[in-house]
Design a protein around this motif. Structure first.
Motif, mmCIF file in Angstrom:
data_model
loop_
_atom_site.group_PDB
_atom_site.id
_atom_site.type_symbol
_atom_site.label_atom_id
_atom_site.label_comp_id
_atom_site.label_asym_id
_atom_site.label_seq_id
_atom_site.Cartn_x
_atom_site.Cartn_y
_atom_site.Cartn_z
ATOM 1 N N ASN A 63 0.902 -1.211 0.060
ATOM 2 C CA ASN A 63 -0.092 -0.249 -0.009
ATOM 3 C C ASN A 63 0.932 1.077 0.127
ATOM 4 O OD1 ASN A 63 1.055 -0.570 2.547
ATOM 5 N ND2 ASN A 63 -0.790 0.528 3.722
ATOM 6 N N GLY A 64 0.153 2.301 -0.476
ATOM 7 C CA GLY A 64 0.869 3.829 -0.481
ATOM 8 C C GLY A 64 0.929 4.072 1.140
ATOM 9 N N ILE A 65 2.516 4.571 1.543
ATOM 10 C CA ILE A 65 2.445 4.886 2.726
ATOM 11 C C ILE A 65 2.968 6.595 2.786
ATOM 12 C CG2 ILE A 65 3.232 2.767 3.676
ATOM 13 C CD1 ILE A 65 6.104 3.831 3.538
ATOM 14 N N GLY A 66 3.058 7.236 1.633
ATOM 15 C CA GLY A 66 3.436 8.596 1.674
ATOM 16 C C GLY A 66 3.639 9.276 0.321
ATOM 17 N N HIS A 67 4.319 10.414 0.341
ATOM 18 C CA HIS A 67 4.625 11.314 -0.875
ATOM 19 C C HIS A 67 5.985 11.853 -0.791
ATOM 20 C CE1 HIS A 67 3.240 13.826 -4.228
ATOM 21 N NE2 HIS A 67 4.102 14.793 -3.403
ATOM 22 N N ALA A 68 6.717 12.194 -1.926
ATOM 23 C CA ALA A 68 7.645 12.828 -1.992
ATOM 24 C C ALA A 68 7.886 13.488 -3.359
ATOM 25 C CB ALA A 68 9.011 11.861 -1.894
#
Length: 169
Positions: A63-68
Motif C-alpha cells: 500500500n501507499g505510505i507517503g509522498h515525496a
C-alpha cells in the motif's frame, strides 16, 4: 522495501486528506501551497517539467505510505514534500529508506552531483534522519516563514554524490 512510483493526479485523493491543517501543509510543502491542498495545486506541480512527484509504496504491505518530490535545479536536485502519512510509521526507519531511494534516483537518473533539502529547525526527527543518510547543514542558506504568530526557521542541508555513495553502499 520502499518503492518510488510516479505520482499521478489520480493519487491526489490519497494525499489531500492527509494534510489536516495549514501548519501541516506548511511543514509538508513550505509556503508554495495554500490550505486546503487541492488537485489544482498538485496539477501545477505535475505540469512542471522540473518537478518529479512520487507515491511511496511499502512493497511488503502493498500500500501507499507517503509522498515525496524531487525538484531539478541547474546543478543539483532538491528533495522535498516528503510525507509519511501514518504517524505510527514514523520513527521506524521509513524516512531514511525513502531519502536513500530519492537520492539513488536523483544521482543515478538525473546525473547531478549534489542534492539539497530544506527542513524547519524544530523538526529534529527529520533533521536526524537526513544526517543519518549523510546530509550536512549549509549554514550559508536559511530562510523563515511566519504562521499563526510564530516564526519558523528553515535550514538548508546538502549531500554530494560521493558522500552518499560512500555512506550508503
Amino acid at each position: 522495501m520502499i518503492e518510488l512510483l510516479p505520482f499521478t493526479i489520480d493519487n491526489a485523493s490519497e494525499l489531500i486528506p492527509q494534510i489536516k491543517d495549514q501548519r501541516m501543509l506548511l511543514q509538508f510543502a513550505g509556503p508554495a501551497y495554500d490550505f486546503p491542498l487541492t488537485e489544482e495545486q498538485l496539477k501545477t506541480d505535475l505540469d512542471n517539467e522540473n518537478r518529479l512527484m512520487f507515491r511511496i509504496m511499502d512493497q511488503e504491505q502493498g500500500n501507499g505510505i507517503g509522498h515525496a518530490q524531487i525538484f531539478l535545479k541547474e546543478n543539483s536536485f532538491l528533495l522535498g514534500r516528503i510525507l509519511i502519512w501514518d504517524e505510527n510509521n514514523r520513527g521506524k526507519g521509513y524516512g531514511k529508506k525513502i531519502v536513500q531511494e530519492l537520492l539513488k534516483y536523483g544521482f543515478s537518473r538525473l546525473n547531478r552531483e549534489t542534492a539539497e533539502l530544506n527542513v524547519y529547525d524544530w523538526n529534529t526527527g527529520a533533521i536526524e534522519c537526513y544526517k543519518k543518510v549523510g546530509f550536512e547543514r549549509d549554514p550559508e542558506v536559511m530562510s523563515e516563514v511566519s504562521i499563526e504568530g510564530e516564526t519558523w526557521i528553515s535550514i538548508h542541508m546538502k549531500i554530494s554524490r560521493n558522500t552518499f555513495e560512500t555512506l550508503n553502499l
